[in-house]
Design an enzyme around this catalytic site. Structure first.
Site, PDB file in Angstrom:
ATOM      1  N   HIS A 914       0.850  -1.192   0.000  1.00 10.46           N
ATOM      2  CA  HIS A 914       0.000   0.000   0.000  1.00 10.46           C
ATOM      3  C   HIS A 914       0.888   1.245   0.000  1.00 10.46           C
ATOM      4  O   HIS A 914       1.565   1.534   0.982  1.00 10.46           O
ATOM      5  CB  HIS A 914      -0.907  -0.001   1.238  1.00 10.46           C
ATOM      6  CG  HIS A 914      -1.910  -1.106   1.211  1.00 10.46           C
ATOM      7  ND1 HIS A 914      -2.269  -1.823   2.330  1.00 10.46           N
ATOM      8  CD2 HIS A 914      -2.614  -1.627   0.179  1.00 10.46           C
ATOM      9  CE1 HIS A 914      -3.178  -2.728   1.978  1.00 10.46           C
ATOM     10  NE2 HIS A 914      -3.391  -2.631   0.682  1.00 10.46           N
ATOM     11  N   GLU A 917       1.223   3.827   2.869  1.00  9.46           N
ATOM     12  CA  GLU A 917       1.768   3.396   4.157  1.00  9.46           C
ATOM     13  C   GLU A 917       3.291   3.455   4.121  1.00  9.46           C
ATOM     14  O   GLU A 917       3.986   2.443   4.163  1.00  9.46           O
ATOM     15  CB  GLU A 917       1.256   1.988   4.486  1.00  9.46           C
ATOM     16  CG  GLU A 917      -0.260   1.940   4.614  1.00  9.46           C
ATOM     17  CD  GLU A 917      -0.837   0.530   4.591  1.00  9.46           C
ATOM     18  OE1 GLU A 917      -0.068  -0.446   4.612  1.00  9.46           O
ATOM     19  OE2 GLU A 917      -2.072   0.410   4.534  1.00  9.46           O
ATOM     20  N   HIS A1011       2.889  -3.397   6.973  1.00  9.20           N
ATOM     21  CA  HIS A1011       1.896  -2.378   6.628  1.00  9.20           C
ATOM     22  C   HIS A1011       1.963  -1.220   7.615  1.00  9.20           C
ATOM     23  O   HIS A1011       2.663  -1.279   8.616  1.00  9.20           O
ATOM     24  CB  HIS A1011       0.475  -2.970   6.672  1.00  9.20           C
ATOM     25  CG  HIS A1011       0.175  -3.862   5.516  1.00  9.20           C
ATOM     26  ND1 HIS A1011      -0.701  -3.510   4.526  1.00  9.20           N
ATOM     27  CD2 HIS A1011       0.642  -5.091   5.202  1.00  9.20           C
ATOM     28  CE1 HIS A1011      -0.761  -4.496   3.638  1.00  9.20           C
ATOM     29  NE2 HIS A1011       0.042  -5.467   4.022  1.00  9.20           N
ATOM     30  N   GLU A1096       1.472  -4.453  11.353  1.00  7.64           N
ATOM     31  CA  GLU A1096       0.983  -3.083  11.216  1.00  7.64           C
ATOM     32  C   GLU A1096       1.790  -2.167  12.129  1.00  7.64           C
ATOM     33  O   GLU A1096       1.947  -2.448  13.314  1.00  7.64           O
ATOM     34  CB  GLU A1096      -0.493  -2.998  11.641  1.00  7.64           C
ATOM     35  CG  GLU A1096      -1.438  -3.868  10.831  1.00  7.64           C
ATOM     36  CD  GLU A1096      -1.934  -3.195   9.565  1.00  7.64           C
ATOM     37  OE1 GLU A1096      -1.471  -2.066   9.274  1.00  7.64           O
ATOM     38  OE2 GLU A1096      -2.765  -3.806   8.866  1.00  7.64           O
TER      39      GLU A1096
HETATM   40 ZN   LIG Z   1      -1.841  -1.751   4.351  1.00  5.00          ZN
END
Ligand SMILES: [Zn+2]
Length: 1117
Positions: A914, A917, A1011, A1096
């Site tokens: 992504h 990010e 992420h 994350e």
């Molecule tokens: Zn992500």
């Protein structure tokens, strides 16, 4: 009996209650006259003996308890019920004696007295013993007498008004009982009887809080009735008015009632103004708030909003609110007014002709039904921005709070849990034949390496990039940190001192122009020109731009320093000025420069010393092979100069929790927005930057800021100057899509020092943001950078994030829930003249930065380190996707050593699928530097494992400034189930690597995809567990065997013990349906990797451990 002691004044009351109780037992046999006399005596006692009443009713007094207990004891003989309380007895006796009006009245008086004081406790007892039902029955019985006794009804409603709010079922009971209509009829017949009106209205107000009642009352004409009672300013009957307004407000929560009231909107506005004007001492704020409450509810419906606008409501509420501003106690009025105005602000389209991304990338194959086909096959004439039908849809719930959002998340999470057990079991069938996978063998040379031709004395010759590497990976000779003389970048040279030569050939305050390899990449259908020479000239007087042609940087190193000049010495700042290669400054240039003062003098920082793994020259070299859809030809300064991690922890702005609430900065912003509608002539509406126009050169009309984002990861689409110091900014959609905007990165110049500028990014999409909870924007000042502080800093004031009046059509939203956009606004006062500043959502990390970093990483290699760089594949945009292999070299070529080397378990890491990010890349950068480092831990990790790393799964998205998607307009982390080699090559080939490993029985021990998380704090992991998913869904445990190795919990557990930023509590191992096509779930289920994770990292800080707020931490930076 426990009453003898200390309360002689109560004995008479007790006696009377006793007699009453006796009467109850003897039922109808007794003369009602006796009952009347007794109750009258009780009442008389309570009313006349202040002392008695105080003793009975004061809180904490035992007097009342004693009486109650005594009478309870007496009443125990009655009807066999031991605990029947006195109040119930009172009511019962009155129920049986309806024929004796005076007795009932006496008892109602007593109840009124008793229930007035003592708070909810006494009423609670009354309600719990069924008192409400008895009272409501009395209402019905009394209504059958004609005419009903006014005094009776008055007293009855007074008691009901006290009891009602404490009885949760009051509304339902009253409706079922029929009492609703009795009260309404009573009102209708006694509109002039204010004494009776008040208790009836109070009861009606309680009735109205029940939604079914509200509808029923509306049908019965109660809305109109209320409008007969409320009126302009008057000192009389203010309590009546207050109750009427509150009742009306409650009724108007029903949409049908709101419809009935639409015609009265002008009246309400008139009355509001009247009270606003006349209530100069602010004694009736509640009445004024009540009027606004009615308007607030009417404007929940489309017709109400229209009526409000037609009645000039915006101007009325705007003006009254402004007049209220100086008085703090009027804040509630301003807040409600602002809420109404925001809701009624006419929905508008974004200032764009279409919300489709300004750049289009022609895909080689466009699957029918895919997002790109859908986007570009919309019928002509579909206005994708906004359409009439959407214009006035009913207002969505306002004031989302973080709590609500998290609540929703959790709720969605529960709904989302995978319940199909077959989808949780390993997928057995390997769909691809081994022959097909065999080509991936070349990415795993370490598994077959025998090192027979390997030169252990000079290992670098043995292991380098594979032949698959494209031209862009050819070795580049660059000056290294060691080759340059040491410098102190933060200390400016003293007067007359000759500055050290700097490694950069040239620096110019705008951007560096690079002559790109023009190899005619046919896919680009759009190309954009530079904002224009005019803009460049404006920037920094006296500083010439030095274009870097292809040879420039390579000729760098030692050669560039030939043309260094003696720096001019100016007051206020001493710095070195560097001429570019082959560029001689004229005398005029010098003269101009001296005139222009502080900003014109540059000292190029030695970022090599500050940032050993950053090299501006190398960056410029690397950027040449970076392919962007807009064909960017510029490099942003922050990427060129590099970013030094902050030396101290970042501070979070202190904000009160739950911010869409009307805090003063937010309110000011809202009022400024509303002013656009009230005073349209004050709005400049001047477009100063627009990618949609072929040449977005902007004629400088004097004093406007200049914007630019035509560099890697930049994504500003349009900038509109709305006021002298205020700009609306529109972000570009992800390429080949029409939404996904949250990430931003753009450049600003031409600022005036000391003036606060307001910036509004008006097309954000998420319904809330950490910007409401103290997160600030990031800014990079080139002036600061060249003064030796090349870093992104958190900055900006008055930061708010809120739903605005811009909207898109439901078609354009493509099934997306929210049609409204959100504004992220911040204010900024610039410190330096002639500065060039960059703003970003999060620390940028471009694809070119990655390439440069990987190149620099090789310098960390020791003879014991095995580092291989492969190119996994080419992206749709023509960028290469790097694949790294890191492990330790075998100690020797002995069989044992080679065997140990080949058989090391694999750890597979990936990141940055992504693009928005960016922190995922910073975490990856830290990972790589650690793994390549010289610490004993890194040594043993390399000796124990083979690390396979895809550091950037979505280079195209990163390059083109996307927030979420790749060039296919899709979220690549939803393509893992069936990745297409044509549309999702990086995912397809990464998955193939894993499939190959599974096929040769070497599936990785750990898979982890990095992420960034925009709302949650700390660092945490999502894993996959069959057991935990089953527990979550309540699938019968017997329906599946639950033998599961708990190994998936080990790594997160260790991390939570070692890393202060890691939160085990935020980890989850539940498999969600919406995540079934993500890397984590597919690698777990299809490849059979038990330890398959998404990691994350917060974008906004930590709330635990040593990184706890109020400070941020830049993870991995
Ligand atoms: Zn992500």
């Amino acid at each position: 009996m426990t009453t003898e002691k200390g309360i002689p004044s109560n004995s008479r009351v007790l006696m009377l209650f006793g007699q009453l109780e006796k009467l109850n037992r003897e039922s109808m046999l007794v003369d009602p006259e006796i009952a009347r006399q007794i109750t009258a005596k009780v009442l008389h006692l309570i009313q006349t003996q202040e002392k008695t009443r105080k003793e009975i009713m004061s809180k904490g007094s035992s007097g009342m308890e004693v009486i109650l207990a005594t009478l309870e004891h007496l009443s125990s003989k009655y009807g066999g019920c031991v605990t029947r309380p006195v109040l119930y007895s009172l009511v019962q006796s009155c129920e049986r004696n309806t024929q004796d009006l005076q007795t009932i009245l006496n008892i109602l008086y007593i109840l009124n007295e008793l229930l007035t004081v003592g708070g909810g406790r006494r009423i609670g007892v009354f309600v719990s013993k069924g008192g409400t039902g008895i009272l409501l029955q009395l209402v019905i019985r009394a209504s059958k007498e004609s005419p009903p006794s006014e005094e009776f009804m008055l007293q009855l409603h007074s008691v009901l008004a006290k009891v009602g709010p404490k009885d949760r079922k009051f509304g339902v009971k009253a409706r079922l009982n029929g009492a609703l209509n009795v009260t309404v009829n009573l009102l209708k017949q006694n509109l002039q009887n204010h004494k009776l009106l008040l208790p009836c209205l109070l009861v009606l107000q309680v009735y109205s809080s029940n939604t079914v009642n509200a509808v029923s009352l509306g049908k019965n004409g109660v809305v109109e009735l209320m409008f007969k009672i409320i009126g302009p300013y008057s000192k009389k009957n203010t309590s009546l008015l207050k109750v009427s307004l509150d009742t009306l407000g409650a009724l108007l929560k029903s949409k049908t009632n709101a419809q009935r009231a639409v015609v009265h909107v002008p009246v309400l506005l008139y009355i509001y103004q009247d009270w606003h004007r006349n209530d100069t001492r602010h004694r009736h704020i509640l009445i004024r708030k009540g009027i606004l409450g009615c308007l607030k509810n009417i404007t929940n419906i489309k017709l109400g909003r229209k009526a409000f606008i037609d009645a000039d409501g915006m101007r009325i509420l705007y003006n009254t609110s402004n007049e209220c501003l100086p008085v703090r106690t009027l804040d509630p009025l301003i807040n409600t007014s602002s809420l109404i105005m925001r809701k009624c602000f006419p929905k508008n389209r974004l200032p764009l002709s279409t919300i489709k991304s300004v750049f289009h990338h022609q895909l080689l194959c466009v699957p029918a039904g895919g997002p790109v086909a859908q986007l570009y096959n919309q019928p002509l004439g579909v206005d994708d921005v906004v359409d009439e039908s959407d214009n006035y849809e009913d207002a969505e719930a306002e004031n989302d709070t973080e709590n609500e959002m998290e609540e929703k998340d959790r709720h969605a999470g529960n709904d989302d849990v995978e319940t199909d057990i077959n989808k949780l079991r390993p997928k057995e069938t390997h769909s691809r034949p081994f022959e097909e996978l065999k080509i991936y063998e070349r990415f795993f040379m370490e598994l077959s390496e025998d090192f027979q031709v390997f030169n252990f004395d000079n290992p670098k010759r043995g292991v380098t990039a594979t032949p698959a590497a494209p031209k862009s990976h050819r070795p580049i000779i660059v000056p290294t940190t060691q080759a340059l003389p040491p410098k102190n970048p933060t200390a400016a040279p003293l007067q007359g001192e000759c500055p050290h030569p700097a490694p950069v050939p040239a620096l110019d305050l705008d951007t560096i122009n690079i002559t790109k390899d023009q190899d005619g990449c046919g896919d680009h259908t759009h190309s954009r020109s530079h904002p224009g020479a005019g803009l460049e000239q404006e920037l920094v007087q006296g500083l010439e731009r030095v274009a870097l042609d292809g040879a420039g940087p390579q000729a760098g190193g030692g050669g560039v320093n030939k043309h260094n000049r003696q720096p001019p010495i100016l007051a206020g700042g001493v710095a070195a000025r560097l001429g570019g290669e082959g560029e001689e400054m004229s005398a005029e240039d010098w003269a101009e420069e001296e005139e222009s003062g502080e900003g014109a003098v540059l000292h190029v920082p030695d970022t090599a010393l500050l940032l050993p793994l950053h090299d501006p020259d190398l960056y410029v070299e690397m950027v040449k092979s970076t392919r962007s859809v807009p064909q960017f030809s510029e490099v942003a300064y922050p990427d060129y100069l590099g970013h030094v991690a902050p030396t101290s922890r970042e501070h979070i702005l202190e904000r009160v929790y739950g911010v869409q609430s009307p805090l003063p900065p937010f309110r000011t912003k809202i009022f400024q927005d509303i002013e656009r509608l009230i005073h349209p002539n004050d709005i400049l509406d001047k477009v100063v930057y627009d990618l949609d126009i072929q040449s977005c050169t902007v004629v400088d009309g004097g004093g406007s800021l200049k914007f630019n984002s035509q560099f890697e990861s930049g994504n500003l689409r349009k900038a509109v100057q709305v006021r002298k110091f205020e700009y609306d900014l529109v972000l570009n959609s992800d390429i080949n899509s029409n939404h996904y905007h949250q990430w931003f990165y753009f450049e600003v110049s031409g600022m005036r020092v000391g003036s606060p500028y307001r910036f509004n990014i008006i097309n954000c999409e998420k319904s809330n943001s950490q910007f409401n909870y103290g997160m600030q924007v990031l800014m990079y000042s080139v002036q600061e950078a060249i003064s030796g502080r090349p870093r992104w800093v958190r900055t900006g004031t008055d930061i708010c994030y809120y739903k605005n009046h811009f909207s898109r059509s439901s078609i354009a939203a493509g099934g997306q829930k929210g049609k409204s956009y959100y504004t992220m606004t911040f204010s900024m006062t610039f410190n330096h003249k002639d500065d060039v500043c960059y703003f970003a959502y999060h620390y940028p990390y471009t694809y070119t930065t990655l390439k440069m970093h990987l190149q620099k990483l090789e310098a960390l290699r020791t003879p014991q380190t095995y580092l291989r760089k492969d190119v996994l594949c080419e992206t749709l945009g023509g960028n290469s996707c790097p694949l790294l292999t890191i492990t330790a070299m075998p100690e020797s070529t002995s069989n044992d050593q080679i065997c140990q080397f080949r058989n090391r378990p694999l750890v597979f890491l990936s990141s940055r699928v992504h693009p928005g990010e960016t922190n995922a890349s910073w975490v990856m950068k830290g990972t790589l530097e650690f793994l390549m480092g010289s610490s004993p831990l890194a040594h043993s990790l390399r000796e124990a494992y083979i690390f396979k790393i895809v550091p950037m799964l979505n280079p195209d998205g990163v390059v083109n400034g996307n927030h979420r998607c790749s060039l296919s307009g899709e979220d690549l982390n939803r393509q893992w189930q069936n990745p297409s080699p044509e549309l999702h090559p990086t995912i397809y080939h990464t998955k193939s690597l894993l499939q190959y490993l599974a096929a040769i029985q070497r599936a990785p021990l750990v898979f982890c995809d990095y992420h960034g998380h925009s709302r949650k704090k700390n660092v945490f992991m999502y894993g996959c567990s069959l057991k935990e998913t089953v527990w979550e869904t309540n699938i019968s445990a017997t329906s599946c065997e639950l033998h599961e190795d708990l190994g998936y919990r080990t790594l997160p557990k260790i991390l939570s013990q070692m890393a202060p930023a890691f939160s085990m509590a935020s980890c989850s191992f539940v498999v969600e349906r919406s995540k079934e096509a993500t890397a984590r779930v597919v690698v777990w289920r299809e490849i059979g990797v038990k330890r398959s994770y998404t990691m994350e990292s917060t974008l906004c800080g930590c709330d635990q451990g040593k990184y706890k707020q109020p400070e941020y931490v830049l993870v991995g930076g």
